[in-house]
Design a protein around this motif. Structure first.
Motif, PDB file in Angstrom:
ATOM      1  N   GLU A  89     -14.610   6.292  47.707  1.00  0.00           N
ATOM      2  CA  GLU A  89     -14.252   6.321  46.286  1.00  0.00           C
ATOM      3  C   GLU A  89     -14.864   5.137  45.536  1.00  0.00           C
ATOM      4  O   GLU A  89     -15.305   5.274  44.394  1.00  0.00           O
ATOM      5  N   ARG A  90     -14.894   3.980  46.178  1.00  0.00           N
ATOM      6  CA  ARG A  90     -15.516   2.809  45.551  1.00  0.00           C
ATOM      7  C   ARG A  90     -16.998   3.053  45.336  1.00  0.00           C
ATOM      8  O   ARG A  90     -17.548   2.751  44.273  1.00  0.00           O
ATOM      9  N   TYR A  91     -17.671   3.631  46.335  1.00  0.00           N
ATOM     10  CA  TYR A  91     -19.094   3.953  46.180  1.00  0.00           C
ATOM     11  C   TYR A  91     -19.299   4.928  45.014  1.00  0.00           C
ATOM     12  O   TYR A  91     -20.159   4.713  44.161  1.00  0.00           O
ATOM     13  N   LEU A  92     -18.503   6.000  44.992  1.00  0.00           N
ATOM     14  CA  LEU A  92     -18.662   7.025  43.952  1.00  0.00           C
ATOM     15  C   LEU A  92     -18.430   6.454  42.557  1.00  0.00           C
ATOM     16  O   LEU A  92     -19.120   6.824  41.604  1.00  0.00           O
ATOM     17  N   ALA A  93     -17.484   5.524  42.422  1.00  0.00           N
ATOM     18  CA  ALA A  93     -17.165   4.955  41.111  1.00  0.00           C
ATOM     19  C   ALA A  93     -18.145   3.859  40.688  1.00  0.00           C
ATOM     20  O   ALA A  93     -18.565   3.818  39.531  1.00  0.00           O
ATOM     21  N   GLN A  94     -18.529   3.001  41.624  1.00  0.00           N
ATOM     22  CA  GLN A  94     -19.304   1.816  41.265  1.00  0.00           C
ATOM     23  C   GLN A  94     -20.806   1.953  41.471  1.00  0.00           C
ATOM     24  O   GLN A  94     -21.572   1.299  40.766  1.00  0.00           O
ATOM     25  N   TRP A  95     -21.226   2.730  42.436  1.00  0.00           N
ATOM     26  CA  TRP A  95     -22.630   2.747  42.816  1.00  0.00           C
ATOM     27  C   TRP A  95     -23.336   4.085  42.617  1.00  0.00           C
ATOM     28  O   TRP A  95     -24.538   4.107  42.333  1.00  0.00           O
ATOM     29  N   ALA A  96     -22.648   5.188  42.799  1.00  0.00           N
ATOM     30  CA  ALA A  96     -23.296   6.504  42.785  1.00  0.00           C
ATOM     31  C   ALA A  96     -24.066   6.804  41.502  1.00  0.00           C
ATOM     32  O   ALA A  96     -25.193   7.301  41.579  1.00  0.00           O
ATOM     33  N   PRO A  97     -23.513   6.536  40.317  1.00  0.00           N
ATOM     34  CA  PRO A  97     -24.275   6.864  39.108  1.00  0.00           C
ATOM     35  C   PRO A  97     -25.656   6.193  39.066  1.00  0.00           C
ATOM     36  O   PRO A  97     -26.663   6.843  38.765  1.00  0.00           O
ATOM     37  N   GLN A  98     -25.709   4.927  39.408  1.00  0.00           N
ATOM     38  CA  GLN A  98     -26.986   4.199  39.414  1.00  0.00           C
ATOM     39  C   GLN A  98     -27.912   4.742  40.493  1.00  0.00           C
ATOM     40  O   GLN A  98     -29.104   4.937  40.255  1.00  0.00           O
ATOM     41  N   MET A  99     -27.385   4.964  41.691  1.00  0.00           N
ATOM     42  CA  MET A  99     -28.197   5.451  42.803  1.00  0.00           C
ATOM     43  C   MET A  99     -28.764   6.840  42.493  1.00  0.00           C
ATOM     44  O   MET A  99     -29.919   7.124  42.800  1.00  0.00           O
TER      45      MET A  99
END
Length: 103
Positions: A89-99
């Protein structure tokens, strides 16, 4: 990061009896850029995802073309192992949009 750094990260062992989450992404890049895309995944994208601290391991697999694509265009499964739902969930919220924007 080099390819060997990525391989080292992929070999992270998880503690026994620890429930993990597999985040799976299936991609079918255009045939004319498939080799370049695969290199980018191994040399840049996967190491960047591992550096987020949200995943403990990653794997890139080429899928059987008879099952996964039109037979001419390769398809891939990228699997990322998160230690638990909170890390995913942390990845999806903080990193996924940029990646996703970069890829």
């Amino acid at each position: 990061w080099t390819f060997s750094d990525a391989v080292s990260c992929l070999r992270v062992n998880l503690q026994p009896h620890m429930a993990t989450i597999i985040y799976n992404v299936t991609v079918q890049p255009d045939a004319d850029i498939a080799d370049e895309w695969e290199s980018w995944m191994l040399d840049e994208h996967i190491p960047a995802l591992l550096r987020t601290g949200c995943f403990s391991a990653a794997r890139l697999s080429r899928l059987d073309s008879e099952d996964a694509s039109d037979g001419n265009t390769p398809a891939y499964s990228a699997q990322y192992t998160a230690p638990d739902r909170a890390h995913l969930e942390r990845y999806l919220a903080q990193w996924a949009p940029q990646m996703r924007q970069e890829g």
